[in-house]
Each structure stands twice: as C-alpha cells, then as structure tokens.
Design a protein around this motif. Structure first.
Motif, PDB file in Angstrom:
ATOM      1  N   UNK A   1      41.319   7.963  50.717  1.00 22.54           N
ATOM      2  CA  UNK A   1      41.016   8.429  51.887  1.00 22.54           C
ATOM      3  C   UNK A   1      40.447   7.497  52.878  1.00 22.54           C
ATOM      4  N   UNK A   2      39.069   7.037  52.482  1.00 19.14           N
ATOM      5  CA  UNK A   2      38.539   5.800  53.149  1.00 19.14           C
ATOM      6  C   UNK A   2      39.416   4.782  53.467  1.00 19.14           C
ATOM      7  N   UNK A   3      40.359   4.199  52.703  1.00 18.40           N
ATOM      8  CA  UNK A   3      41.002   3.125  53.079  1.00 18.40           C
ATOM      9  C   UNK A   3      42.167   3.638  54.056  1.00 18.40           C
ATOM     10  N   UNK A   4      42.574   4.855  54.129  1.00 15.48           N
ATOM     11  CA  UNK A   4      43.633   5.143  55.119  1.00 15.48           C
ATOM     12  C   UNK A   4      42.842   5.162  56.562  1.00 15.48           C
ATOM     13  N   UNK A   5      41.681   5.616  56.479  1.00 16.44           N
ATOM     14  CA  UNK A   5      40.750   5.862  57.705  1.00 16.44           C
ATOM     15  C   UNK A   5      40.434   4.324  58.379  1.00 16.44           C
TER      16      UNK A   5
ATOM     17  N   UNK B   1      41.372  15.764  43.596  1.00 18.23           N
ATOM     18  CA  UNK B   1      39.872  15.617  44.348  1.00 18.23           C
ATOM     19  C   UNK B   1      38.962  16.033  43.428  1.00 18.23           C
ATOM     20  N   UNK B   2      39.066  17.285  42.772  1.00 17.73           N
ATOM     21  CA  UNK B   2      38.133  17.531  41.900  1.00 17.73           C
ATOM     22  C   UNK B   2      38.236  16.685  40.818  1.00 17.73           C
ATOM     23  N   UNK B   3      39.342  16.385  40.117  1.00 19.69           N
ATOM     24  CA  UNK B   3      39.468  15.702  38.685  1.00 19.69           C
ATOM     25  C   UNK B   3      38.735  14.327  38.895  1.00 19.69           C
ATOM     26  N   UNK B   4      39.302  13.776  39.896  1.00 22.23           N
ATOM     27  CA  UNK B   4      39.172  12.101  40.159  1.00 22.23           C
ATOM     28  C   UNK B   4      38.649  11.875  41.529  1.00 22.23           C
ATOM     29  N   UNK B   5      37.357  12.444  41.898  1.00 20.19           N
ATOM     30  CA  UNK B   5      36.989  12.237  43.197  1.00 20.19           C
ATOM     31  C   UNK B   5      36.640  11.076  43.886  1.00 20.19           C
ATOM     32  N   UNK B   6      36.265  10.085  43.078  1.00 26.40           N
ATOM     33  CA  UNK B   6      35.959   8.487  43.373  1.00 26.40           C
ATOM     34  C   UNK B   6      37.203   8.072  43.783  1.00 26.40           C
TER      35      UNK B   6
ATOM     36  N   UNK C   1      29.851   9.669  39.674  1.00 28.43           N
ATOM     37  CA  UNK C   1      29.001   9.165  38.709  1.00 28.43           C
ATOM     38  C   UNK C   1      28.226  10.362  37.988  1.00 28.43           C
ATOM     39  N   UNK C   2      27.543   9.900  37.076  1.00 29.83           N
ATOM     40  CA  UNK C   2      26.697  10.958  36.167  1.00 29.83           C
ATOM     41  C   UNK C   2      25.545  11.621  37.036  1.00 29.83           C
ATOM     42  N   UNK C   3      24.788  10.791  37.906  1.00 26.68           N
ATOM     43  CA  UNK C   3      23.800  11.295  38.529  1.00 26.68           C
ATOM     44  C   UNK C   3      24.178  11.369  40.132  1.00 26.68           C
ATOM     45  N   UNK C   4      25.548  11.056  40.481  1.00 27.24           N
ATOM     46  CA  UNK C   4      25.976  10.855  42.032  1.00 27.24           C
ATOM     47  C   UNK C   4      26.130  12.533  42.562  1.00 27.24           C
ATOM     48  N   UNK C   5      26.388  12.631  43.769  1.00 33.89           N
ATOM     49  CA  UNK C   5      26.721  13.902  44.281  1.00 33.89           C
ATOM     50  C   UNK C   5      28.219  14.459  43.897  1.00 33.89           C
ATOM     51  N   UNK C   6      28.121  15.717  43.911  1.00 28.61           N
ATOM     52  CA  UNK C   6      29.622  16.285  43.864  1.00 28.61           C
ATOM     53  C   UNK C   6      30.351  16.266  44.912  1.00 28.61           C
ATOM     54  N   UNK C   7      31.649  16.675  44.833  1.00 27.15           N
ATOM     55  CA  UNK C   7      32.485  16.718  46.076  1.00 27.15           C
ATOM     56  C   UNK C   7      32.007  17.686  47.130  1.00 27.15           C
ATOM     57  N   UNK C   8      31.402  18.850  46.623  1.00 24.94           N
ATOM     58  CA  UNK C   8      31.026  19.733  47.182  1.00 24.94           C
ATOM     59  C   UNK C   8      29.640  19.349  48.195  1.00 24.94           C
ATOM     60  N   UNK C   9      29.059  18.735  47.633  1.00 26.58           N
ATOM     61  CA  UNK C   9      27.646  18.177  48.062  1.00 26.58           C
ATOM     62  C   UNK C   9      27.895  17.400  49.429  1.00 26.58           C
ATOM     63  N   UNK C  10      29.203  16.556  49.410  1.00 28.07           N
ATOM     64  CA  UNK C  10      29.548  15.778  50.216  1.00 28.07           C
ATOM     65  C   UNK C  10      30.028  16.359  51.745  1.00 28.07           C
TER      66      UNK C  10
END
Length: 97
Positions: free
Chosen positions: A12-16, A1-6, A86-95
């Motif tokens: 996870x989105x596809x499974x949901x 998750x941390x190394x490749x969050x996208x 992405x560069x300016x996108x949120x981090x996993x923790x921000x989600x």
C-alpha cells in the motif's frame, strides 16, 4: 492484511508513493512548462486528490484534537509502519488510531 500486515502495508505504501510521485511530476509539468493538457494530469489528480484530502484531515485532527505536531505525526507513522508485524510492534488495529 491480518495474516501478513508488514508486506501488505508495504505494498500500500509503495502504491501511495508512486501516486504522489506522479502528482509531483505533473505539478512540475504545469508549473515549469505551463503544460495544462498533459495526458496524465487528470488521472493523477483523480487518484491523489482524495488521498491528499484524507491526509490533511488526519493531520488537522491530530493537531487540533491531540496536539500532535505534523512532523511528530509523520515520525510516529513511519516508526509504526516499520515495526508493524514484529513481536513488540503495533497491531494493524493500533494503526487506525
């Protein structure tokens, strides 16, 4: 998750997405055909009921605590999921907020 969050979040989105499609198909079987003994009905309800409950809880919390309308919350979630990693996108923790 941390190394490749996208890619992880996309998985996870596809499974949901597939779980909720199964729920909707079962809903159609019950509503339009009266088929309450479908083989997939129990499994679909077992997997999606906790997700529906958690989603409704999150929507209610955002509305009553932060005053965020449900459609605005959905739009923000969609934008954040698209921008994570992405560069300016949120981090996993921000989600988590």
């Amino acid at each position: 998750m941390i190394s490749d969050p996208s890619s992880t979040l996309k998985d996870v989105y596809d499974h949901l997405k597939f779980a909720f499609r199964r729920l909707y198909r079962n809903r159609n079987l019950v509503l339009h055909w009266g088929k309450i003994d479908a083989v997939t009905l129990r499994a679909s309800l077992r997997t999606t009921a906790p997700l529906v409950g958690a989603g409704m809880d999150r929507i209610a919390h955002a509305f009553f605590v932060d005053g965020i309308e449900p459609l605005v919350l959905a739009a923000k979630a969609s934008i954040n999921l698209a921008a994570v990693g992405s560069t300016y996108g949120p981090t996993v923790v921000d989600l988590l907020e």
